[in-house]
Design a protein around this motif. Structure first.
Motif, PDB file in Angstrom:
ATOM      1  N   UNK A 306       0.800  -0.968   0.157  1.00 42.41           N
ATOM      2  CA  UNK A 306       0.024  -0.024   0.078  1.00 42.41           C
ATOM      3  C   UNK A 306       0.910   1.233  -0.101  1.00 42.41           C
ATOM      4  N   UNK A 307       2.191   1.144   0.569  1.00 37.98           N
ATOM      5  CA  UNK A 307       2.666   2.476   1.048  1.00 37.98           C
ATOM      6  C   UNK A 307       4.174   2.380   0.281  1.00 37.98           C
ATOM      7  N   UNK A 308       4.847   1.537  -0.002  1.00 37.58           N
ATOM      8  CA  UNK A 308       6.354   1.616  -0.175  1.00 37.58           C
ATOM      9  C   UNK A 308       6.573   0.937  -1.669  1.00 37.58           C
ATOM     10  N   UNK A 309       6.269  -0.278  -1.856  1.00 42.65           N
ATOM     11  CA  UNK A 309       6.849  -0.868  -3.022  1.00 42.65           C
ATOM     12  C   UNK A 309       6.429  -0.225  -4.086  1.00 42.65           C
ATOM     13  N   UNK A 310       7.180   0.008  -5.139  1.00 40.32           N
ATOM     14  CA  UNK A 310       6.887   0.561  -6.459  1.00 40.32           C
ATOM     15  C   UNK A 310       5.762  -0.416  -7.090  1.00 40.32           C
ATOM     16  N   UNK A 311       4.641   0.651  -7.535  1.00 39.91           N
ATOM     17  CA  UNK A 311       3.388   0.033  -8.130  1.00 39.91           C
ATOM     18  C   UNK A 311       2.853  -1.336  -7.168  1.00 39.91           C
ATOM     19  N   UNK A 312       2.871  -1.082  -5.750  1.00 44.85           N
ATOM     20  CA  UNK A 312       2.531  -2.168  -4.968  1.00 44.85           C
ATOM     21  C   UNK A 312       1.307  -2.821  -5.245  1.00 44.85           C
ATOM     22  N   UNK A 313       0.297  -2.270  -5.490  1.00 44.03           N
ATOM     23  CA  UNK A 313      -1.066  -2.848  -5.982  1.00 44.03           C
ATOM     24  C   UNK A 313      -1.135  -2.911  -7.411  1.00 44.03           C
ATOM     25  N   UNK A 314      -0.213  -2.894  -8.260  1.00 47.37           N
ATOM     26  CA  UNK A 314      -0.221  -3.244  -9.539  1.00 47.37           C
ATOM     27  C   UNK A 314      -0.005  -4.765  -9.791  1.00 47.37           C
ATOM     28  N   UNK A 315       0.270  -4.988 -11.245  1.00 41.28           N
ATOM     29  CA  UNK A 315       0.362  -6.235 -11.820  1.00 41.28           C
ATOM     30  C   UNK A 315       1.884  -6.566 -12.167  1.00 41.28           C
ATOM     31  N   UNK A 316       2.494  -7.853 -12.277  1.00 41.32           N
ATOM     32  CA  UNK A 316       3.851  -8.015 -12.419  1.00 41.32           C
ATOM     33  C   UNK A 316       3.704  -8.914 -13.867  1.00 41.32           C
ATOM     34  N   UNK A 317       4.926  -8.946 -14.491  1.00 40.17           N
ATOM     35  CA  UNK A 317       4.980  -9.659 -15.831  1.00 40.17           C
ATOM     36  C   UNK A 317       5.884 -10.821 -15.413  1.00 40.17           C
ATOM     37  N   UNK A 318       5.361 -11.967 -16.098  1.00 40.81           N
ATOM     38  CA  UNK A 318       6.079 -13.401 -16.209  1.00 40.81           C
ATOM     39  C   UNK A 318       7.110 -12.753 -17.204  1.00 40.81           C
ATOM     40  N   UNK A 319       8.274 -13.612 -17.280  1.00 40.92           N
ATOM     41  CA  UNK A 319       9.334 -13.369 -18.145  1.00 40.92           C
ATOM     42  C   UNK A 319      10.011 -14.692 -18.394  1.00 40.92           C
ATOM     43  N   UNK A 320      10.808 -14.691 -19.591  1.00 37.63           N
ATOM     44  CA  UNK A 320      11.711 -15.707 -19.950  1.00 37.63           C
ATOM     45  C   UNK A 320      13.183 -14.805 -20.097  1.00 37.63           C
ATOM     46  N   UNK A 321      14.103 -15.297 -19.262  1.00 33.12           N
ATOM     47  CA  UNK A 321      15.605 -14.678 -19.274  1.00 33.12           C
ATOM     48  C   UNK A 321      16.493 -15.654 -20.009  1.00 33.12           C
ATOM     49  N   UNK A 322      17.244 -14.891 -20.804  1.00 30.92           N
ATOM     50  CA  UNK A 322      18.337 -15.784 -21.574  1.00 30.92           C
ATOM     51  C   UNK A 322      19.575 -16.215 -21.013  1.00 30.92           C
ATOM     52  N   UNK A 323      19.955 -15.702 -19.647  1.00 23.64           N
ATOM     53  CA  UNK A 323      21.288 -15.921 -19.174  1.00 23.64           C
ATOM     54  C   UNK A 323      21.803 -17.472 -19.048  1.00 23.64           C
ATOM     55  N   UNK A 324      20.822 -18.362 -18.580  1.00 25.10           N
ATOM     56  CA  UNK A 324      21.125 -19.825 -18.274  1.00 25.10           C
ATOM     57  C   UNK A 324      21.129 -20.495 -19.744  1.00 25.10           C
ATOM     58  N   UNK A 325      20.466 -19.927 -20.700  1.00 28.09           N
ATOM     59  CA  UNK A 325      20.580 -20.634 -22.056  1.00 28.09           C
ATOM     60  C   UNK A 325      21.720 -20.262 -22.689  1.00 28.09           C
ATOM     61  N   UNK A 326      22.372 -18.860 -22.725  1.00 30.70           N
ATOM     62  CA  UNK A 326      23.269 -18.678 -23.510  1.00 30.70           C
ATOM     63  C   UNK A 326      24.527 -18.051 -22.843  1.00 30.70           C
ATOM     64  N   UNK A 327      24.500 -17.415 -21.656  1.00 28.61           N
ATOM     65  CA  UNK A 327      25.431 -16.812 -21.074  1.00 28.61           C
ATOM     66  C   UNK A 327      25.832 -15.503 -21.937  1.00 28.61           C
ATOM     67  N   UNK A 328      27.259 -15.434 -22.042  1.00 32.34           N
ATOM     68  CA  UNK A 328      27.575 -14.221 -22.998  1.00 32.34           C
ATOM     69  C   UNK A 328      27.629 -14.596 -24.598  1.00 32.34           C
ATOM     70  N   UNK A 329      27.433 -15.755 -24.813  1.00 34.69           N
ATOM     71  CA  UNK A 329      27.419 -16.310 -26.261  1.00 34.69           C
ATOM     72  C   UNK A 329      26.029 -16.263 -27.028  1.00 34.69           C
ATOM     73  N   UNK A 330      25.654 -15.075 -27.633  1.00 38.23           N
ATOM     74  CA  UNK A 330      24.476 -14.988 -28.353  1.00 38.23           C
ATOM     75  C   UNK A 330      24.755 -13.958 -29.690  1.00 38.23           C
ATOM     76  N   UNK A 331      23.773 -13.827 -30.295  1.00 39.55           N
ATOM     77  CA  UNK A 331      23.650 -12.966 -31.392  1.00 39.55           C
ATOM     78  C   UNK A 331      22.300 -12.650 -31.537  1.00 39.55           C
ATOM     79  N   UNK A 332      22.036 -11.660 -32.440  1.00 37.37           N
ATOM     80  CA  UNK A 332      20.552 -11.092 -32.881  1.00 37.37           C
ATOM     81  C   UNK A 332      19.664 -12.422 -32.905  1.00 37.37           C
TER      82      UNK A 332
END
Length: 726
Positions: A306-332
């Protein structure tokens, strides 16, 4: 009338005024803090505890203050250099070298900030020196939260040095005290340990500067009279809203009183305060629960939303991150393929992690490139705009990782601006993770860091998310900018960070951001004014995450904790890993194509279930039912505000052979309501637990009798959906 008579009358008036006690009540609906002045004009804590039902009963407490003017007294903001026998809240060196200050009550004001929020400001001054301290108390009545901080100022001829500047000082008188602290290291954060407090001082602190919470978190629980328990007993739960060095001091004196002092750690931070300037301490946020840590956590979580967390009463997005799949090794092309996988999974967003930037020293590892925030041409020839465009065309959003406070020695930024770096001018440099820290006390550096974000957002208006990392503590402690005021560095660094974040929030108020710091190196409620969530740990082993999530849930709501499904712990099924992550803000950091077909289907169905039910986690009340610390199982549930829906998460970690299993009693339900129980998140071909699946129970039954949720199968999990049958 003679001058002698006038003098006598004046003396009598002074005596009468000094004898009048000012009593100040600071209260929520459940807790009351009472402060009172003594005859010497100083301010003392008279009471802190549950609100008394009869207001007149507070008058009986006043007798306890008579004669309390020595070192045993419970002074609200004790200072060093006088008769304070124990750890002070405030210490100063005046222009003449004197290190004593006596703060006396001047006045106080109380105002309504909103229907539920009240702020009290108490002004204290020294009679001999032009030094002023204001004590602020903000109460959140329904949430049973009190927030306290101080403002320190002076009008001496030259700057003074302040060496202690606590945000809060609280006192207790109990037969026993037990401290729960949350400590650890990288990938093993928030380990909960409880120890008794006896005579002397116990300090919990950080001296790391930027990645301040690496070894210990800025929150604690004190059991008042007994060890902290989940559902009963009196506990103090407190946290400091400061993204830097902190210190909690727990001091038991010779009369077995407990003093709890909270604030910035003054280590290497004797602060030079110029005349007319105001030094504002961070806020200490606390709740006093008479129903154990579970009630205290629910109050803190609700307050945060209610008072401190940014957008505390709003939604959040699910996501897919690339780090475990690619590390630094990726291209477009590889990233565009992962964007397609994001859509296939049903997640809201693709997040591009480390490794996308720098050209003279391309970011192919963590040894170089940090600070040069131009896309690497041979990896991303069309830059970030092409990826944002591809995500939009695919029907998902695009987010990106940055670490703008840090710099690599092998970078163009360091070559151009070595004076922007916190670095000793006359000693060999020490590197943590091959990087150094930019000097955010310097306005030019603040401008640079803001521009990292501003350029990305200006070039890519559809950029939907930023993961803000901070992997290094401050090393090589010297600011080229502050010069002779090196004692101000740790504090001005954090204030510089807030100035940058204020500008970002001002220009991009709805931009979701993750607060990351090599895992849980930053987990505080001032930082979370600017961030929608934080990264609890780089350790994503689901078994370890059960402990980590249990620890952080003591103080933070589920929607603030990012939890990703990864390939850590191959002994755990994809279902177990997903079921653990679904307690919090769900994400995936895994190569979806490497999963078997039935596992891919399960993940897609799990995301759909999560989207349908996540608001129960996000906005409901959490009840921790069975602790992983207590045995081989764990269970947590969330109940919607209406009590019409609930989710129960149950985990068998490493049950023993032929272990006797007990039913798990639910909490927080409407005892008169009827709930249909349904197991969800089932793998293809797996049948639900027929013993209770699809059946209807009263809330009273579920809370008093419970369900047989646990099994003897290792790394087994289940999620139950409870819904009221009208």
């Amino acid at each position: 009338m003679s001058r002698k008579i006038l003098s006598i009358l004046f003396f009598l008036v002074v005596i009468t005024l000094s004898a009048h006690a000012e009593t100040i009540h600071i209260a929520t609906k459940e807790t009351e803090l009472v402060l009172q002045t003594a005859q010497n004009g100083r301010l003392f804590q008279l009471y802190l505890g549950p609100r008394l039902a009869v207001a007149d009963d507070y008058n009986h407490l006043t007798a306890n203050m008579k004669g309390k003017s020595d070192g045993q007294a419970w002074e609200a903001y004790p200072v060093s250099g006088t008769e304070t026998y124990f750890e002070p809240a405030f210490g100063i060196r005046h222009n003449d070298g004197n290190q004593a200050t006596v703060l006396k009550y001047v006045s106080h004001t109380t105002k309504k900030v909103s229907d539920d929020v009240t702020e009290t400001v108490i002004t204290l001054k020294d009679d001999l020196y032009p030094v002023q301290v204001k004590l602020f108390y903000r109460t959140f009545a329904k949430d049973n939260i009190i927030e306290s901080w101080t403002e320190i100022s002076h009008n001496e001829k030259k700057a003074v040095s302040i060496n202690n500047y606590a945000s809060s000082m609280l006192y207790w008188k109990r037969s026993q005290y037990f401290l729960t602290e949350f400590s650890g290291d990288w990938a093993k954060e928030v380990n909960m340990t409880t120890t008794p407090l006896a005579f002397g001082k116990k300090m919990v602190d950080s001296k790391l500067g930027s990645r301040a919470n690496l070894h210990v978190s800025p929150f604690f629980t004190v059991g008042l009279g007994d060890t902290p328990r989940e559902n009963d007993g009196q506990v103090l739960m407190g946290t400091l809203a400061w993204t830097g060095n902190f210190r909690f001091t727990f001091e038991v004196d010779n009369e077995h009183n407990l003093r709890v002092i909270s604030g910035i750690n003054p280590f290497a931070s004797e602060y030079t305060l110029d005349p007319g300037k105001v030094f504002t301490t961070p806020s200490f946020i606390f709740t006093l629960s008479n129903q154990g840590t579970g009630k205290g956590s629910r109050d803190l979580q609700r307050w945060a939303r209610n008072y401190r967390l940014k957008d505390g009463n709003g939604d959040r997005m699910t996501l897919l991150n690339n780090w475990e799949s690619t590390g630094f090794d990726f291209n477009e092309e590889k990233l565009k393929s992962l964007i397609e996988e994001t859509k296939y999974l049903g997640a809201d967003m693709f997040l591009l992690d480390d490794g996308w930037f720098a050209n003279k020293y391309p970011r192919h590892s963590d040894t170089q490139g940090l600070g040069d925030w131009a896309p690497t041409a041979n990896k991303l020839p069309n830059g970030i705009p092409a990826l944002v465009k591809a995500a939009k065309a695919t029907g998902v959003k695009f987010g990106i990782w940055i670490e703008p406070e840090m710099v690599s020695a092998k970078s163009e930024l360091f070559e151009k601006h070595p004076d922007w770096v916190i670095m000793l001018p006359n000693r060999e440099r020490y590197y943590f993770r091959n990087q150094l820290v930019l000097d955010l006390s310097n306005p030019a550096v603040q401008e640079h860091v803001f521009n990292v974000v501003d350029h990305l957002m200006t070039e890519n208006p559809d950029l939907a998310y930023m993961k803000w990392d901070c992997n290094s503590p401050i090393t090589n402690i010297y600011s080229p900018y502050l010069k002779e005021k090196q004692g101000n560095l740790y504090i001005e660094y954090v204030r510089g960070l807030y100035k940058v974040l204020d500008r970002i929030r001002g220009k991009y108020p709805t931009l979701p951001m993750m607060l990351c710091s090599g895992g849980g190196g930053r987990t505080d409620y001032e930082g979370l004014r600017y961030f929608t969530e934080f990264w609890p740990s780089d350790n994503t082993d689901p078994v370890e995450r059960l402990y980590i999530q249990w620890g952080y849930s003591q103080f933070f709501p589920a929607k603030s904790m990012a939890a990703h499904v990864t390939s850590w712990n191959h002994d755990a099924s994809i279902k177990f890993r997903v079921d653990v992550a679904m307690q919090c803000k769900l994400g995936f950091d895994i190569n979806i194509k490497e999963l078997r077909a039935e596992e891919q289907t399960f993940c897609k169905e799990a995301v759909a279930n999560y989207d349908r039910l996540k608001n129960i986690n996000y906005d409901g009340d959490q009840y921790r039912l069975v602790s992983p610390y207590d045995g081989n199982h764990s269970a947590v549930m969330y109940v919607s505000q209406s009590k019409k829906q609930a989710l129960v998460y149950a985990y068998d970690i490493f049950p023993r052979y032929s272990e006797i299993l007990q039913p798990v009693q639910c909490q927080g339900l409407n005892p008169a309501a009827k709930y249909r129980v349904k197991e969800i998140n089932l793998m293809s071909g797996n049948n639900p637990a027929d013993a209770f699946n699809g059946k209807v129970y009263s809330g009273d039954y579920l809370m008093k009798i419970g369900l047989d949720l646990f099994t003897s199968t290792k790394l087994h999990s289940r999620i139950l959906e409870l819904e009221v049958v009208e």
